[in-house]
Every structure is written in structure tokens, then in C-alpha cells.
Motif scaffolding. Sequence first.
Motif, short mmCIF file in Angstrom:
data_model
loop_
_atom_site.label_atom_id
_atom_site.label_comp_id
_atom_site.label_asym_id
_atom_site.label_seq_id
_atom_site.Cartn_x
_atom_site.Cartn_y
_atom_site.Cartn_z
N VAL A 178 0.84 -1.20 0.00
CA VAL A 178 0.00 0.00 0.00
C VAL A 178 0.87 1.25 0.00
CG1 VAL A 178 -1.77 -1.29 1.25
CG2 VAL A 178 -0.38 0.36 2.48
N SER A 200 2.76 6.72 -0.60
CA SER A 200 1.52 5.95 -0.42
C SER A 200 0.77 5.90 -1.74
CB SER A 200 0.61 6.61 0.62
OG SER A 200 1.26 6.74 1.86
N ILE A 203 -6.15 5.24 -2.49
CA ILE A 203 -7.08 4.18 -2.08
C ILE A 203 -7.76 3.54 -3.29
CG2 ILE A 203 -9.29 3.77 -0.89
CD1 ILE A 203 -8.33 5.42 1.39
N LEU A 206 -5.58 1.05 -4.90
CA LEU A 206 -5.40 -0.16 -4.07
C LEU A 206 -6.63 -1.04 -4.11
CD1 LEU A 206 -3.53 1.57 -1.13
CD2 LEU A 206 -2.58 -0.09 -2.75
N VAL A 207 -7.81 -0.42 -4.07
CA VAL A 207 -9.04 -1.22 -4.13
C VAL A 207 -9.11 -1.91 -5.49
CG1 VAL A 207 -11.57 -1.12 -4.14
CG2 VAL A 207 -10.28 0.20 -2.44
N TYR A 231 0.37 5.24 6.59
CA TYR A 231 -0.23 5.36 5.25
C TYR A 231 -0.95 6.70 5.13
CZ TYR A 231 -3.45 4.84 1.38
OH TYR A 231 -4.15 5.06 0.23
N GLY A 232 -0.71 7.40 4.03
CA GLY A 232 -1.44 8.63 3.75
C GLY A 232 -0.80 9.90 4.29
N GLY A 245 -10.62 12.21 5.32
CA GLY A 245 -10.26 10.91 5.84
C GLY A 245 -9.97 10.96 7.33
N PRO A 252 -6.45 10.83 3.92
CA PRO A 252 -6.83 9.41 4.02
C PRO A 252 -5.80 8.68 4.89
CG PRO A 252 -6.61 10.11 1.71
CD PRO A 252 -6.07 11.21 2.55
N ASP A 256 -9.17 4.37 6.75
CA ASP A 256 -10.04 4.55 5.58
C ASP A 256 -9.83 3.42 4.56
OD1 ASP A 256 -11.08 7.21 6.37
OD2 ASP A 256 -8.98 7.77 6.15
N LEU A 257 -8.57 3.02 4.42
CA LEU A 257 -8.28 1.94 3.47
C LEU A 257 -8.96 0.64 3.92
CD1 LEU A 257 -6.82 0.83 0.99
CD2 LEU A 257 -4.81 0.44 2.44
N ALA A 260 -12.50 0.78 3.14
CA ALA A 260 -12.76 0.70 1.69
C ALA A 260 -12.61 -0.74 1.18
CB ALA A 260 -11.80 1.63 0.94
#
Length: 476
Positions: A178, A200, A203, A206-207, A231-232, A245, A252, A256-257, A260
Amino acid sequence: MSLARVETKASPAAAAAGPAVHVVTFGCQMNKYDSLLVEGRFVGDGYRLVASMEEADVVLFNTCAVREHAEERVYSWLGELKRRKREHPDLVVGVLGCMAQRAEEEIFERAGHVDLVVGTRRFHQLPELVDELRARRAAGGARPGRPERLLATEMDGVVAVDRAREVYTGGLHGYLAVMRGCDLNCTYCIVPRTRGRVASRPIAELVAEARWMVEQGVRVITLLGQTLNSYGEDFDPPMSGAARGAGRDGRPALADLLRALEPLAGLERIRMITLHPSYVTRELARAIADCAKVERFLPLPLQSGSDHVLRRMKRGYNLELYRRRIAILREEVPDIELSSDWIVGFPGETDADFEQSERALAEFGFAQSFVFRYSPRPGTAAADLSDDVPEAIKAERNTRLLAAAEQAGRRRMERQIGSTKDVLAEEPSERRAGSLRGRTREGLAIGFPGPAEQVGSWFRVRVEHASPYALSGTLV
Ligand code: SAH
Ligand code: SF4
Ligand code: F3S
């Protein structure tokens, strides 16, 4: 953090009959992920994966530089190829990853048969680099003893790999990086130098990658980062009016990740490696509590139980701060389990300092611990300190801390006896035929009876036994 060596599995027999590639991976999970990306790129380009160096036209070592021993192992593996390279000058030998990034040309000097040295932010350009090497060889003719060589260790940019072309070779379990790099500067650590500054990934990207993995059959994803819960932090804060976020100034964050990824259909478990105590927040703890797919297991390395040593390591926290962060986690997620990495024999570590590590290990009740003897790394701040703890004392402290780790691990595991767990069978047991292995939602390894064909099924297991390393149980 576990460090092991893994090698390429052969592609299915029906795969293309192009040149053969074999990757040997040392080091951490980030390297395993990178090796999968590299293998995927080669397969996408018509290469086939072979299970041994002897069959390969291209042999790549994805390396680790975290301790001296890790680098020495790579040189001894490289040595194995010297003769073959003399007999087959067409063979391509490459060194990738952290040691490549740290040592650069030094590798050509120590291992004259290496053709390619590719750093941690350039490996995605394979196999183009191999093609270029071949083209140069063809243009220059065969010049035995003076092979063309390529060094690609520029650090600019982020590794973004479009995986759509890749033939996924990872199986039921997938890694997802990530973020890249590390912005902390623990005085003993080479990683910031080998992996560069933090970058980073968004999101949405990554999703999308997680969804792609799930389409390839992945059901458990491990999120990877050197300080995953920072992260973020490197993103710009959102403009006013934009969605905010859980991170600093509305950036974010890992929380949040997780939220998600949780709804992703077909994804069944989410793991995390490795978190840093300084970035543990209540928002993260709440996200873990709210997301049923997220394992209640956090690698949260303390490294030492002594404030003196932590200060000299520049870890950015002391024991009391660590204690408070754990309290937040346990308040929000009562069933959370923790693991830690430990360094013994850091410069200036006294018996009293070491005993504080033993005490901290018992106090925090780590389910798992990885213990390392301090190894000075060239160019790090600690390398300027005298490596003054004798090897024999490092070895003794290593043994003692491992014994404390076993005791703490066993105690933690025994708490589970008598409970019932839903477990996804992730692999057949290596030790016991007719047994399967998976993890409880607390991230604890568990073995139970079942045939290898049932890997991928869920089981209800009653925990009957506990060792310091794993649980075992019967089906209910
Ligand atoms: N980013 C992770 C760790 C990455 S390196 C973190 O901060 O926790 C994995 C482990 O190797 C570290 O946790 C540390 O315990 C160990 N390590 C790193 N450098 C080392 C060195 N020079 N000597 C011995 N162990 C080291
Ligand atoms: Fe190394 Fe510290 Fe960064 Fe971990 S947080 S990778 S130990 S510098
Ligand atoms: Fe080793 Fe690099 Fe991982 S130094 S531990 S392979 S980040």
C-alpha cells in the motif's frame, strides 16, 4: 517480521515455451510481493517460470540488506552460478532489491558474473532490462569475460505496475504493497536508504488492485508497508469541501483503506504487516473493530524495552508511550494479538537494558516475537557507534529472549483452548499429512484435520491444544 527464502514455482506445463526465468527471493514480504510482480511481467512477455536455477536462461536474486548475514547468503548463492555462467555465457544473472540498491557496483566487483543490478524502484522495468542487455550483447558480439552490464538503481518515481497483463501466480493468499519506502530513520536500519522516501498509493488504486487479485482467486490479502499505519501521511490534505479521511488534517489513513476494502465481495480476510507504535490511533483501532474481515493481529515492533536504547535507536517512542498505544488498541479491540521484533546487542545495551526487554515482552504478552542480533549496516547512524556488545553476549541474549518469547507465546495461545473458531483452510500442513492450516480471526496459526483438497473451505474448529507457535483443534 519474518524473513525467509522462497523460489519460483514452475508455470503450468501448458505455458508458453519462451525463455525460462527463475527468481530466488530473500528478505521480507515486500520482496515476495515484488518478486510476484517481476514474475508476472516476465510471464506476460512470453517467458516461462521454472522451478530451478539449472533450467533457467535468466536467474534473478531479489535480495535483502537488513543484516550483513542476509547479504552474505546472496553472495554464496551467486557463487553457485559461476561455473554455469562460464559454460553458458548467454545466461543472464541479475541482482534485484535492497542489496542491489545499497551496494550497486560493488556487486559487479565481488561477483564478476553478474549482468544486471536493479534497485527497489526499477524492478518493474524487467524484462525490458533483460532485452536491452541481450541486444547489447548481440551488438557487441560474445565477449567472454567482459559481459555487458546494466545498473538500474535510480530512486525517482513510484513503482506503479499495471497488473492487468500479469498471469497471477500467488494463489489463495495475496500481498498488496500500500506504500513504498520509509520516512523514519531508526539509527540501525538500512531500509530508508534501500527503499527511499514514503510514497503511499491512492485508495482507489489499491481497491482496484485488490479487486483484480480477488478475480484471480485471492481470498486473503496482506497489506504491506514498512510503517503501514503511517499510510497517507505523505498525501496533500484534502481541499475544503472534499471528503475527509481519518488521518492528520483529513488525509486518508489506514483506517479509511480498511473500510474501503472491507466490502469487497470475495475477499475474506485482511492482514497487515508492519505497523509502527507512533502511528497507532483510536480511529485505526475502531476501524479494526468495525471491519469483520480484518484480522485482530498487529505486528507492532517494540525493538527494545529500554528507554535508553530506544532513544539511541531513534525509534520515536518510549516504553510509556508504547504502553498507552496498546491500551487504546485493547480498549477498542479486546481480542487483539500483537507481535514484536527485537534487536539484542545494540551498541551500549547493558544487562539492565536487556532485562527491560525481557520484562516488556512478558508485560505486553506478545503472541509472537522475532529476535535479531544487532548487525551494523554501512552508512547508518548506528554504524558510527562502537559495536561493543561481544558476539557471545548477543548470542546469549538472543537465546534468553527467545525463551521469554516462547513462554509469552504459549501463555497467549493457551487462552484460546476450549474456544471455537471459524477458520479458512489456507494450506495443507507441511508436518502432518491429512491436516490443514489456517489462522483464527486473532491471526493465530491453527492446525486441524482435513484433506488437502479442502484448502479454500471454511471450517468450525474447537481449539484443543496450544504450543508457543500454533493452536490445534478438532472439527465441530
Ligand atoms: N519497518 C519495520 C521493520 C523492517 S526491518 C519496522 O520498523 O518495524 C525488520 C526487522 O529487522 C526490524 O524490525 C528489526 O528488528 C530488524 N533489523 C533492522 N535492522 C537491523 C540491524 N541493523 N541489525 C539487526 N536487526 C535489524
Ligand atoms: Fe527501518 Fe525504522 Fe523504517 Fe522500520 S521504521 S524500516 S526499522 S527505519
Ligand atoms: Fe530486507 Fe529490504 Fe525487506 S532490507 S527486510 S528486503 S525492505
